[in-house]
Write a protein that holds these residues in place. Sequence first.
Motif, mmCIF file in Angstrom:
data_model
loop_
_atom_site.group_PDB
_atom_site.id
_atom_site.type_symbol
_atom_site.label_atom_id
_atom_site.label_comp_id
_atom_site.label_asym_id
_atom_site.label_seq_id
_atom_site.Cartn_x
_atom_site.Cartn_y
_atom_site.Cartn_z
ATOM 1 N N ASP A 199 0.854 -1.197 0.000
ATOM 2 C CA ASP A 199 0.000 0.000 0.000
ATOM 3 C C ASP A 199 0.883 1.237 0.000
ATOM 4 O O ASP A 199 1.571 1.511 0.979
ATOM 5 N N ARG A 255 5.064 -5.998 -7.827
ATOM 6 C CA ARG A 255 3.657 -5.757 -7.533
ATOM 7 C C ARG A 255 3.219 -6.700 -6.420
ATOM 8 O O ARG A 255 3.684 -7.830 -6.326
ATOM 9 N N CYS A 297 -2.858 -6.875 -6.042
ATOM 10 C CA CYS A 297 -3.047 -6.006 -7.208
ATOM 11 C C CYS A 297 -3.032 -6.789 -8.525
ATOM 12 O O CYS A 297 -3.062 -6.185 -9.602
#
Length: 411
Positions: A355, A388, A392
């Motif tokens: 995040d 990533r 996501c």
Amino acid sequence: MSIESPIFTPVTIGPVTLRNRVIRSAAFENMAYGNSPSQDLYDYHVAVARGGVGMTTLAYAAVDRSGLSFDGQLWMRKEIVPDLRRITDAIHAEGAKASIQLGHCGNMTHRSTCGCMPVGASGGFNMYSPTFVRSLKINEIHDLVKAFGNAVNLAREAGFDCVEIHAGHGYLISQFLSPYTNHRHDEFGGSLENRMRFMRMVISEVMKAAGDDLGVIVKMNMHDGFKKGMQRAECLEVAKELERLGVHAIVLSAGFVSKAPMEVMRGAMPLKTLAHYMDMKKFWWLKAALLTIGRLLIPTVPYREGYFLEDAMQFRQVLKLPLIYVGGLISKDKMEEVLAAGFQGLQVARALVHDTDFVNKLHSGEITCSGCKHSNYCIGRMYTLEMRCHHCVENMPASLRKEIEKAEAES
């Protein structure tokens, strides 16, 4: 409403003052396609800056083409300066500072990536690629020292506030420092004093190029993570030498990517993820090895929050310069504990992959801990695709989902 905490107080590193103590560490993004900045690299670091960090660090930029280990890695050269400047301007517009990690991978590459026979402190065969490696000649050592200084000047031109010199994890400076990889019989090998010579030359050149307007941070090992590597006593001497050379801060890490990779990151390497994303044509043999004997090649090292803190305290007790802690920080409580122990900065990576708004959410009181559960999917993926977090990624194979769920349950 903002939470009161020492995490959110300013800190000074050399000539640079950060708005708070949180620094996005130089975790590899694999977003420098063709060894140049990309829109993905821009978007990620601007998002992290907007998310509240004091400074964000663009990961490993090779000071010379021979120092590249991946196609998605930055190569510091004049033609990419405008694109780097676009990134730093946007980071500054969000109120954060910008740093770039400069280094050379040494023997951890392949001719197809670096454009030449890989070089290192000593020659031999590197299983990491795998490939034969040759020892650097004296004149080449001096050329690479100059390349570090040139890279610092390019970083200034590109608008960076700090540079971070990578002297750990088994990359080139670390290869000179460690008896495991340095078997030289000249003035760069043998005693610790000799093994530190390349580092000393690089840092002296870097400090000269940095002048009085760039902060200089060095990432180094507190130990290599295995018996034949550097141990704490020698690493303490390296840290004292860096302090004597005038660097502005040290990041204390550990591990050797080619020998003890999970000592750096902790937890389990997600082997199915790592193999799934690999190019079958280029790495069929490695893919097969990972799926059969992978856990022998990359053994698990247990994760716990703040896993380097006890080791780092040994360095805090003998050094006076600012020290930046890195190693599994995900909660406000542990971050405050680290600062209370005398560390000036906090480097965070996986929580900011999970995040990018992690710091703002801590500051507002919305959360007290990251949702990252250290499945290490981002690590398994980043060697082939852009970094990533698994949450996501759409349409993930069921086998990878199961691997993630198992790792999170065990963390």
